[in-house]
Scaffold this motif. Structure first.
Motif, short mmCIF file in Angstrom:
data_model
loop_
_atom_site.label_atom_id
_atom_site.label_comp_id
_atom_site.label_asym_id
_atom_site.label_seq_id
_atom_site.Cartn_x
_atom_site.Cartn_y
_atom_site.Cartn_z
N GLU A 41 -44.63 18.27 -176.41
CA GLU A 41 -44.80 17.60 -175.11
C GLU A 41 -45.69 16.36 -175.22
N ARG A 394 -40.97 31.69 -168.58
CA ARG A 394 -40.65 30.38 -169.16
C ARG A 394 -39.28 29.89 -168.69
N HIS A 477 -44.00 29.10 -159.14
CA HIS A 477 -44.66 30.01 -160.08
C HIS A 477 -45.29 31.22 -159.39
N HIS A 526 -48.73 26.55 -167.09
CA HIS A 526 -47.51 26.24 -166.33
C HIS A 526 -47.95 25.73 -164.96
N HIS A 528 -47.25 22.87 -161.53
CA HIS A 528 -46.12 22.63 -160.61
C HIS A 528 -45.09 21.72 -161.28
N PRO A 529 -43.78 21.98 -161.09
CA PRO A 529 -42.73 21.20 -161.78
C PRO A 529 -42.71 19.72 -161.42
N THR A 530 -43.44 19.30 -160.39
CA THR A 530 -43.51 17.86 -160.10
C THR A 530 -44.39 17.11 -161.09
N ASP A 532 -45.28 15.95 -164.93
CA ASP A 532 -44.49 15.66 -166.12
C ASP A 532 -45.43 15.49 -167.31
N PRO A 534 -44.30 19.70 -167.05
CA PRO A 534 -44.81 20.80 -166.22
C PRO A 534 -45.43 21.93 -167.02
N VAL A 535 -45.30 21.90 -168.35
CA VAL A 535 -45.92 22.90 -169.21
C VAL A 535 -46.80 22.16 -170.22
#
Length: 585
Positions: A41, A394, A477, A526, A528-530, A532, A534-535
């Protein structure tokens, strides 16, 4: 996508290749290479923007010095490179330089960089020429992924740095005319004093859809009219063939994830992405590299290509120690049919002293799907519970394989994560096989009929959904990581500090309790998916593992201590010490 595949084709022919992500505003090249990078990442490795800032800080200290090559020691960009974990023939290698260390400070590093100062006051143009000279001496080819459009950073990539400019575009008016304008600008600015072209331009139409034939031909006509003059470096008789050879057709398979055609497409397949990128490579190298070297593709590590039709895997097999004999027979049977790289399990991943959880986490993320061998021992084992909980949290594909003679009604799976396995599309050994087979005998899994049936099943099931259902799409999550902030000797905590009325600094930390002198090890946060990415993976020490972010509001955080696959969860909206506007944001 084009750059990553061309780099692979070059390296497969023994070339030393460097790839640079110069798209500072929206870096993404690492997505195509992540499975071959130790820092997938880019959160831990400095890159291009860090290199540029290092020069600027040194240049400011020498701004009043005599004009000397004092910056020679700064011009070694190669020290920021990392090599892909792949064995290419001969001297072949792909080294990668990221856009910069991805973290909370990355955006400010990019937006605060003063390109006018860099060029006009600090001699940045001369510095970049020294960088180019160094890179030419170290590599056979340097491929730069540029910012789309016109900006200070993209101008460097399209005007100053390249010998060849590959202009990729789609067949709509905006893309065609915008790409043509960019090519025209770069071409004109590289005209030499003798009025000779100083740059070769290679236009490449991409995502070409064949369905609307009349519209397609009109678009092709416009492309040729606008770009034909840039192909002066090709003999006139070869220009028509060029357009047919480099055109990249739309392939739905590649629309959903960053996949490499060199690892997916079959060699010599007409109309494939791989063939288009091979043709482009041939043009860029004046024919010295024309195709992907056979054997450096689908199965990796210079291994032979798989048998025709055996195109599934790799799979990660999760099992309990009580079922190790069955697991061993299954793994060897699948490898006999699909190749040695088709199945991953702990027997070939771990050596004495290796961090168990970290190795397994990497393997599961690299696999096409996780295959738990489900039986009574599996659902009673704390180790397999952590493995399957990690896979589900995951969002990996999970395909449960019920051991021979076992049905779901035989198992006590009332607790998570095993209860979730019921909802997956599973496989029962022996179902539908001829009655002459002793399908309840676990040792019969190696028989040809059993394995054929399983492989056919995996081809279908591995393309189905991932993970478990999300209870709250706005806070995905929540409930996915066990709901507890303390578990197995670890604590997940958070600190919130105001940066402005509606913007906050968030510090997340995983620490040990009861053994404060022990290292935390690597922790996977992990968020929030917003965000970048998100992990985020953080290597912890005796003070724990800490991740700092900037955010406007609360969400649920999941954390996984990879050494033991211990899962923690914290709903930030429950932090009483945090400002109300953060908790409700």
């Amino acid at each position: 996508m084009a750059l990553a595949n061309v780099a692979w084709i070059l390296a497969s022919s023994g070339r030393r290749v460097l790839v640079i992500d110069w798209d500072l505003e929206a870096p993404g090249l690492h997505r195509y290479l992540h499975q071959f990078l130790d820092d997938s990442e880019g959160t831990n490795r400095p890159g291009l923007i860090n290199f540029l800032w290092e020069f600027v800080e040194g240049a400011r200290a020498h701004v009043d010095s005599p004009k000397t090559e004092w910056f020679a020691s700064y011009a070694n960009l190669g020290r920021y490179a990392c090599s892909l974990e792949w064995e290419f023939p001969g001297d072949g290698t792909i080294d990668f330089i990221t856009a910069g260390r991805q973290g909370s400070s990355y955006a400010s590093s990019v937006t605060s960089f003063d390109w006018n100062e860099f060029y006009e006051r600090l001699g940045g143009g001369t510095f970049l020429e020294a960088v180019k000279k160094n890179l030419r001496s170290e590599y056979d080819y340097v491929l730069i992924d540029s910012r789309t459009g016109i900006s200070d950073s993209s101008g460097i990539c399209t005007i100053q740095m390249p010998d060849d400019l590959v202009v990729c575009f789609t067949l709509n008016t905006q893309s065609i005319r915008g790409a043509a304008a960019t090519a025209e600008s770069a071409f004109q600015q590289r005209i030499t004093p003798s009025r000779a072209p100083g740059l070769r331009v290679w236009p490449v139409p991409t995502r070409v859809e064949l369905a609307e034939r009349d519209r397609l031909e009109r678009a092709r006509d416009e492309v040729r009219a606008r770009f034909q003059r840039f192909l002066h470096h090709l003999p006139a008789k070869n220009r028509v063939a060029y357009w047919g050879r480099v055109e990249v057709l739309y392939q739905p398979y590649y629309a959903y994830e960053e996949a490499l055609a060199v690892l997916t497409d079959r060699p010599q397949q007409v109309g494939s992405l791989l063939q288009s990128f091979e043709h482009l490579t041939s043009y860029l190298t004046d024919g010295s590299v024309e195709s992907l070297a056979r054997g450096v593709g689908q199965t990796g590590r210079s291994a032979p290509l798989p048998p025709v039709g055996e195109d599934v895997g790799p799979f990660f097999v999760s099992y309990s120690r009580a079922d190790e004999e069955f697991a061993s027979r299954l793994v060897h049977a699948l490898r006999d049919r699909l190749g040695s790289a088709s199945v991953l399990w702990d027997q070939n991943l771990l050596a004495a002293g290796d961090p168990f959880g970290e190795k397994l986490a990497v393997a599961m993320n690299d696999a096409q799907a996780v295959l738990p061998l489900v039986g009574p021992s599996y659902v009673e084992s704390p180790t397999t519970e952590r493995e399957i909980a990690y896979a589900l949290a995951r969002g990996l594909r999970v395909i449960p394989l019920l051991l021979p003679g076992v049905t779901w009604s035989d198992l006590s799976v009332q607790r998570e994560p095993f209860e979730s396995l019921r909802r997956f599309y599973g496989f029962e050994f022996g179902k539908g096989l001829p009655s002459t087979k002793k399908s309840s005998d676990p040792l019969r899994v190696g028989s040809e009929g059993d394995v054929d049936q399983l492989i056919e099943f995996l081809r279908t099931a591995s393309s189905r959904g991932r993970g478990v259902a999300v209870a709250d799409p706005d806070d995905p999550h929540r409930g996915q990581f066990g709901g507890r902030s303390e578990r197995n000797g670890f604590t997940l905590s958070a600190r919130v500090a105001s940066l402005s009325r509606s913007w906050f600094e968030l510090e997340l930390r995983v620490t040990r309790y009861g053994a404060p002198t022990s290292d935390t090890g690597e922790v996977e946060f992990h968020i929030h998916p917003t965000f970048d990415p998100p992990v985020r993976r953080v290597r912890g020490g005796k003070d724990g593992a800490t991740l700092t972010l900037e955010t406007y509001g609360a969400f649920t955080v999941g954390a996984i201590v990879l050494d033991s696959l211990s899962m923690l969860e914290l709903d930030l909206s429950t932090l009483k010490q945090a400002p109300k506007v953060f908790r409700e944001g």
